[in-house]
Design a protein around this motif. Structure first.
Motif, PDB file in Angstrom:
ATOM      1  N   ASP A 258       1.023  -1.187  -0.181  1.00 17.74           N
ATOM      2  CA  ASP A 258       0.022   0.024   0.010  1.00 17.74           C
ATOM      3  C   ASP A 258       0.834   1.233  -0.043  1.00 17.74           C
ATOM      4  O   ASP A 258       1.862   1.290   0.827  1.00 17.74           O
ATOM      5  N   VAL A 259       0.517   2.201  -0.879  1.00 19.39           N
ATOM      6  CA  VAL A 259       1.437   3.295  -1.087  1.00 19.39           C
ATOM      7  C   VAL A 259       1.444   4.229   0.177  1.00 19.39           C
ATOM      8  O   VAL A 259       2.135   4.968   0.475  1.00 19.39           O
ATOM      9  N   ARG A 260       0.288   4.147   0.799  1.00 24.13           N
ATOM     10  CA  ARG A 260       0.189   4.904   2.145  1.00 24.13           C
ATOM     11  C   ARG A 260       1.284   4.623   3.238  1.00 24.13           C
ATOM     12  O   ARG A 260       1.477   5.648   4.008  1.00 24.13           O
ATOM     13  N   ILE A 261       2.088   3.694   2.892  1.00 26.95           N
ATOM     14  CA  ILE A 261       3.124   3.532   3.750  1.00 26.95           C
ATOM     15  C   ILE A 261       4.263   4.458   3.841  1.00 26.95           C
ATOM     16  O   ILE A 261       5.048   4.968   4.731  1.00 26.95           O
TER      17      ILE A 261
ATOM     18  N   VAL B 127       3.518   7.681   2.569  1.00 26.17           N
ATOM     19  CA  VAL B 127       2.951   8.815   2.326  1.00 26.17           C
ATOM     20  C   VAL B 127       2.950   9.651   3.717  1.00 26.17           C
ATOM     21  O   VAL B 127       2.311   9.233   4.749  1.00 26.17           O
TER      22      VAL B 127
ATOM     23  N   SER C 199       1.731  11.962   6.526  1.00 20.69           N
ATOM     24  CA  SER C 199       0.107  12.306   7.073  1.00 20.69           C
ATOM     25  C   SER C 199      -0.147  13.714   6.516  1.00 20.69           C
ATOM     26  O   SER C 199      -1.366  13.793   6.199  1.00 20.69           O
TER      27      SER C 199
ATOM     28  N   GLU D 139      -1.914  13.011   3.041  1.00 19.33           N
ATOM     29  CA  GLU D 139      -2.809  11.750   2.965  1.00 19.33           C
ATOM     30  C   GLU D 139      -4.075  12.243   2.161  1.00 19.33           C
ATOM     31  O   GLU D 139      -4.588  11.483   1.531  1.00 19.33           O
TER      32      GLU D 139
ATOM     33  N   LEU E  15      -3.621  12.227  -1.511  1.00 19.88           N
ATOM     34  CA  LEU E  15      -3.137  11.007  -1.841  1.00 19.88           C
ATOM     35  C   LEU E  15      -4.830  10.512  -2.170  1.00 19.88           C
ATOM     36  O   LEU E  15      -4.968   9.771  -3.054  1.00 19.88           O
ATOM     37  N   ALA E  16      -5.777  10.305  -1.111  1.00 19.73           N
ATOM     38  CA  ALA E  16      -6.866   9.904  -1.426  1.00 19.73           C
ATOM     39  C   ALA E  16      -7.793  10.412  -2.250  1.00 19.73           C
ATOM     40  O   ALA E  16      -8.450   9.583  -3.241  1.00 19.73           O
TER      41      ALA E  16
ATOM     42  N   ILE F 272      -6.225   8.937  -5.600  1.00 25.62           N
ATOM     43  CA  ILE F 272      -6.836   7.328  -5.837  1.00 25.62           C
ATOM     44  C   ILE F 272      -8.242   7.491  -6.025  1.00 25.62           C
ATOM     45  O   ILE F 272      -8.704   6.592  -6.947  1.00 25.62           O
TER      46      ILE F 272
ATOM     47  N   THR G 150       4.631  15.865  -5.283  1.00 28.99           N
ATOM     48  CA  THR G 150       4.050  15.389  -3.955  1.00 28.99           C
ATOM     49  C   THR G 150       5.264  15.326  -2.924  1.00 28.99           C
ATOM     50  O   THR G 150       6.514  15.293  -3.519  1.00 28.99           O
TER      51      THR G 150
ATOM     52  N   LEU H 237       7.101  12.213  -0.420  1.00 30.16           N
ATOM     53  CA  LEU H 237       7.070  10.789  -0.215  1.00 30.16           C
ATOM     54  C   LEU H 237       7.909  10.653   1.050  1.00 30.16           C
ATOM     55  O   LEU H 237       9.139  11.625   1.257  1.00 30.16           O
TER      56      LEU H 237
END
Length: 64
Positions: free
Chosen positions: A12-15, A17, A19, A22, A25-26, A29, A43, A45
């Motif tokens: 999962d790319v959220r690892i 990203v 906070s 976030e 990203l949401a 997606i 962005t 990372l």
């Protein structure tokens, strides 16, 4: 890649990203899932050691 470090492929790319981005990203997606074409965007990372780096992401959908 460093010896003994796990690969991120399929994770999962959220690892990676921070906070503070976030919500960005949401939204991105969500646009991709809705079938909207998303162009390249800048962005932030997080690296394995916790540093944050500015990146240019150019997403593409991979059909299942």
């Amino acid at each position: 890649m460093a010896e003994g470090q796990p690969d991120m492929v399929g994770c999962d790319v959220r690892i990676i990203v921070p906070s503070r981005v976030e919500a960005e990203l949401a939204g991105t997606i969500g646009r991709i899932v809705a079938g909207e074409r998303v162009g390249a965007f800048e962005t932030v990372l997080r690296t394995r050691d916790g540093r944050e780096v500015d990146v240019l992401v150019d997403p593409s959908v991979i059909p299942e």
